[in-house]
Scaffold this motif. Structure first.
Motif, mmCIF file in Angstrom:
data_model
loop_
_atom_site.group_PDB
_atom_site.id
_atom_site.type_symbol
_atom_site.label_atom_id
_atom_site.label_comp_id
_atom_site.label_asym_id
_atom_site.label_seq_id
_atom_site.Cartn_x
_atom_site.Cartn_y
_atom_site.Cartn_z
ATOM 1 N N GLU A 19 0.810 -1.216 0.000
ATOM 2 C CA GLU A 19 0.000 0.000 0.000
ATOM 3 C C GLU A 19 0.845 1.269 0.000
ATOM 4 O O GLU A 19 0.317 2.367 -0.197
ATOM 5 N N VAL A 20 2.178 1.137 0.196
ATOM 6 C CA VAL A 20 3.056 2.300 0.125
ATOM 7 C C VAL A 20 2.991 2.938 -1.258
ATOM 8 O O VAL A 20 3.199 4.144 -1.408
ATOM 9 N N ALA A 21 2.658 2.138 -2.283
ATOM 10 C CA ALA A 21 2.559 2.674 -3.638
ATOM 11 C C ALA A 21 1.479 3.738 -3.764
ATOM 12 O O ALA A 21 1.507 4.541 -4.698
ATOM 13 N N ALA A 22 0.550 3.772 -2.831
ATOM 14 C CA ALA A 22 -0.573 4.707 -2.920
ATOM 15 C C ALA A 22 -0.297 6.038 -2.226
ATOM 16 O O ALA A 22 -1.115 6.950 -2.322
ATOM 17 N N VAL A 23 0.818 6.152 -1.497
ATOM 18 C CA VAL A 23 1.117 7.385 -0.764
ATOM 19 C C VAL A 23 2.501 7.887 -1.157
ATOM 20 O O VAL A 23 3.320 7.149 -1.716
ATOM 21 N N LYS A 35 -2.727 9.943 12.567
ATOM 22 C CA LYS A 35 -2.476 9.586 11.175
ATOM 23 C C LYS A 35 -3.446 10.282 10.229
ATOM 24 O O LYS A 35 -3.130 10.491 9.051
ATOM 25 N N TYR A 36 -4.638 10.631 10.721
ATOM 26 C CA TYR A 36 -5.546 11.424 9.892
ATOM 27 C C TYR A 36 -4.949 12.798 9.612
ATOM 28 O O TYR A 36 -4.938 13.271 8.473
ATOM 29 N N TYR A 37 -4.446 13.460 10.657
ATOM 30 C CA TYR A 37 -3.823 14.771 10.463
ATOM 31 C C TYR A 37 -2.592 14.660 9.570
ATOM 32 O O TYR A 37 -2.350 15.506 8.709
ATOM 33 N N LEU A 38 -1.820 13.612 9.783
ATOM 34 C CA LEU A 38 -0.625 13.409 8.980
ATOM 35 C C LEU A 38 -0.978 13.230 7.510
ATOM 36 O O LEU A 38 -0.310 13.771 6.615
ATOM 37 N N GLU A 76 -6.109 -3.128 7.708
ATOM 38 C CA GLU A 76 -4.653 -3.293 7.736
ATOM 39 C C GLU A 76 -4.041 -3.221 6.339
ATOM 40 O O GLU A 76 -2.856 -2.922 6.196
ATOM 41 N N SER A 77 -4.841 -3.485 5.310
ATOM 42 C CA SER A 77 -4.324 -3.585 3.943
ATOM 43 C C SER A 77 -4.206 -2.235 3.243
ATOM 44 O O SER A 77 -3.656 -2.170 2.143
ATOM 45 N N PHE A 78 -4.728 -1.173 3.848
ATOM 46 C CA PHE A 78 -4.758 0.129 3.175
ATOM 47 C C PHE A 78 -4.076 1.186 4.028
ATOM 48 O O PHE A 78 -4.100 1.119 5.260
ATOM 49 N N PRO A 79 -3.461 2.206 3.391
ATOM 50 C CA PRO A 79 -2.809 3.286 4.152
ATOM 51 C C PRO A 79 -3.835 4.236 4.747
ATOM 52 O O PRO A 79 -4.951 4.381 4.230
ATOM 53 N N ALA A 80 -3.467 4.900 5.835
ATOM 54 C CA ALA A 80 -4.395 5.769 6.557
ATOM 55 C C ALA A 80 -5.035 6.855 5.691
ATOM 56 O O ALA A 80 -6.220 7.138 5.857
ATOM 57 N N PRO A 81 -4.298 7.487 4.730
ATOM 58 C CA PRO A 81 -4.951 8.537 3.938
ATOM 59 C C PRO A 81 -6.132 8.043 3.108
ATOM 60 O O PRO A 81 -7.007 8.831 2.736
ATOM 61 N N LEU A 82 -6.174 6.731 2.818
ATOM 62 C CA LEU A 82 -7.221 6.169 1.962
ATOM 63 C C LEU A 82 -8.045 5.119 2.686
ATOM 64 O O LEU A 82 -8.955 4.536 2.101
ATOM 65 N N ALA A 113 -0.102 -9.807 8.962
ATOM 66 C CA ALA A 113 0.385 -10.124 10.302
ATOM 67 C C ALA A 113 1.842 -9.690 10.434
ATOM 68 O O ALA A 113 2.578 -9.563 9.455
ATOM 69 N N ALA A 114 2.279 -9.479 11.678
ATOM 70 C CA ALA A 114 3.671 -9.169 12.002
ATOM 71 C C ALA A 114 4.178 -7.907 11.319
ATOM 72 O O ALA A 114 5.330 -7.821 10.902
ATOM 73 N N ARG A 115 3.344 -6.905 11.199
ATOM 74 C CA ARG A 115 3.776 -5.612 10.667
ATOM 75 C C ARG A 115 2.828 -4.537 11.209
ATOM 76 O O ARG A 115 1.718 -4.835 11.661
ATOM 77 N N THR A 116 3.270 -3.293 11.152
ATOM 78 C CA THR A 116 2.461 -2.179 11.632
ATOM 79 C C THR A 116 1.832 -1.471 10.452
ATOM 80 O O THR A 116 2.518 -1.152 9.477
ATOM 81 N N SER A 117 0.535 -1.250 10.511
ATOM 82 C CA SER A 117 -0.146 -0.600 9.400
ATOM 83 C C SER A 117 0.343 0.833 9.256
ATOM 84 O O SER A 117 0.747 1.486 10.217
ATOM 85 N N ILE A 118 0.303 1.329 8.030
ATOM 86 C CA ILE A 118 0.733 2.706 7.784
ATOM 87 C C ILE A 118 -0.469 3.610 7.528
ATOM 88 O O ILE A 118 -0.320 4.782 7.294
#
Length: 554
Positions: free
Chosen positions: A33-37, A273-276, A488-494, A549-554
């Motif tokens: 999902e980093v590709a989207a931000v 993360k919303y403000y960010l 968990e599969s999507f970044p906070a902005p979306l 699993a085993a990762r922190t959502s962005i």
């Protein structure tokens, strides 16, 4: 000491570029999902995640947030199951025997109204969570549901009842996409599995509604249409059949109670993360400090400032920035503050359209497949689940036992069996080999298998009860993990938009399921369809490319 090291007390965001000789490739492989931000957001959210994981951790405040967020999940299923519970008595009161002979499932239009309201609500509130903020959607959904829900209990016609139920579900439709997303954004990566545990609240919603319905409907009901339809007193009330109205009044009352707990009792800052995501670094930093203080882990002086955060992301410092000031106490003062916050959020996000929110979700093939398949799974399960669950009381009544007491007692037993399924699901997502995808697939496939088994017991009441109970157990595993995997599969902005569309597709298929049930001439056909869809969805879950699993959502 580098700026990045000052910010987080450990390695900084630029260290991501040095890992595994591939710049940010390691992050991009585990987070498609980093590709989207953009890179700036990626670096900043890395800083926030390091602070949450290594300084704040998991504390009592987050456990209470689990309870408060769970209220929305509880109420979503409570209203869904409430409609299923009251359908027989609503049908007896508002339709004649001749009308039901021509169209036996006519009362299911009430379920149609429920899913229509939920469809609009889930789409709107999920999208607005990205625009207006998580906190606004988090609170207003319960307020709308409670007000219109209580009004529905006094409906004097079927059309009025359907309209008010639809309006109440317009509110509660936003709870699942918004509440889970907000809870996720306050969790350290090591405890994101708790998102699955939210589904315990989903199960409890069914259980509470079944207990309320068992008590009220079995005590105040019409045993035949002749004793029910048209026999109103001078005030326009059918005193013989007040049980379903008491059930609605009670559910609406504790919905409003949950709203007041959220709005007045529990201190909830906006998601940092919303403000960010909206480029509001000053308010993001301030929200992080407030979050840390609420958890009893205040950030040391100099650990996180606007200047350090921007420098870590390679941005120039700001000369000045706007703030709304400290949030006041008192109901009216807080309402005034919140209106000011909404205006500020709209001003910063006025350029954001739904298309601009959706397009980045297909920025790469891997992310596009994850997005498309996740939404498709919500669509399939959105058809399979209500074909079985939204009309469960009608299926229980097909066993030949005409006792309402027995039917609602059995429904309570089925509801109880769903609760441990949610707990088991939260444990299964921590399995190292299966993870989220494996646990989700196991629960879904076994739901289909046991639902097929139900068709073989015929009108045997004990057999129906047994297969219903086991199916509900595995369905709660399935739904619990799916609700964890999706945000968990999507970044906070979306995230709000993506979750909202998933919920919208789910509710859309609920409408389709209702239409199938209304016009179906066979009791077993919807069950066969539901079981088949569960099996197909379970197999497709195994094709998902990303394990969250085993990762922190962005």
């Amino acid at each position: 000491m580098s700026v990045e090291t000052q910010v987080v007390g450990v390695e900084g965001p630029k260290d991501i570029e040095k890992k595994e000789d591939a710049g940010t490739e390691a992050l991009r492989q585990s987070h498609v999902e980093v590709a989207a931000v953009d890179e700036v957001y990626t670096r900043k959210v890395y800083v926030f995640n390091k602070i949450i994981n290594e300084h704040i951790g998991m504390n009592a405040w987050q456990w209470w947030l689990l309870v408060v967020a769970g209220m929305g999940w509880l109420l979503d299923n409570a209203w869904l199951q409430l409609v299923a519970l009251i359908l027989p008595q609503v049908s007896a009161e508002f339709f004649t025997a001749q009308e039901l002979e021509q169209r036996p499932n006519k009362s299911a239009f009430l379920t149609l109204s429920l899913f229509t309201g939920s469809l609009v609500g889930s789409t709107l509130w999920g999208y607005l969570a990205d625009i207006l903020g998580r906190r606004i959607s988090f609170n207003i959904t319960l307020l709308i549901c409670g007000v219109f829900g209580i009004a529905a209990g006094g409906a004097k016609s079927f059309a009025a009842l359907a309209g008010l139920i639809g309006a109440s579900c317009f509110g509660i439709g936003g709870s699942l996409p918004v509440d889970g997303m907000l809870f996720l954004e306050f969790l350290p990566g090591s405890h994101q599995y708790l998102l699955t545990l939210l589904s315990v609240s989903w199960s409890l919603g069914q259980l509470i509604t079944s207990l309320i319905g068992w008590g009220f409907i079995s005590g105040w009901n019409c045993d035949t249409h002749e004793n029910c339809h048209g026999l109103y007193n001078s005030q326009g009330w059918l005193e013989l059949n007040l049980g379903w109205r008491y059930t609605i009044f009670t559910t609406g009352a504790y919905t409003l109670f949950c709203f007041f707990v959220r709005f007045l009792v529990f201190p909830l800052p906006e998601s940092p993360k919303y403000y960010l995501a909206n480029g509001r670094d000053a308010q993001a930093v301030r929200a992080m400090h407030k979050f840390a203080a609420l958890c009893g882990k205040p950030l040391p002086e100099g650990m996180l400032t606007v200047a350090l955060l921007r420098q870590a992301a390679g941005e120039p410092p700001l000369d000045e920035y706007e703030e709304l000031g400290e949030e006041p106490r008192g109901l009216m003062a807080r309402l005034k503050y919140w209106f000011a916050e909404v205006r500020e959020n709209v001003r910063h996000a006025k350029h954001v359209s739904l298309i601009r929110q959706i397009r980045p979700l297909f920025s790469s093939w891997a992310l596009g497949y994850t997005t498309g398949m996740t939404w498709f799974l919500w669509l399939l399960i959105g058809l399979a689940y209500p074909l079985f669950n939204s009309f469960i009381v009608a299926y229980l009544g097909s066993s030949g036992d005409t006792s309402l007491y027995t039917q609602y007692r059995n429904y309570v037993i089925i509801s109880v069996c769903g609760v441990p399924g949610s707990v088991i699901g939260a444990w299964m997502v921590t399995w190292p080999r299966s993870g989220r995808r494996g646990a989700m697939a196991i629960g879904t496939l076994l739901s289909g298998v046991f639902l097929f088994g139900f068709t073989g017991v015929g009108a045997n009441a004990d057999g129906q009860l047994g297969f219903f109970s086991v199916t509900n157990f595995f369905e709660n595993i399935m739904y619990g993990v799916l609700y964890c995997y999706t945000p968990e599969s999507f970044p906070a902005p979306l995230r709000g938009t993506a979750d909202g569309i998933a919920a919208m597709l789910n509710r859309l298929m609920g409408i389709v399921a209702t239409v199938i049930y209304i016009y179906s001439t066979s009791t077993e056909a919807p069950i066969y369809t539901s079981a088949t869809l569960f099996l197909v969805a379970g197999l497709l879950m195994l094709t998902l490319r990303v394990e969250t699993a085993a990762r922190t959502s962005i």
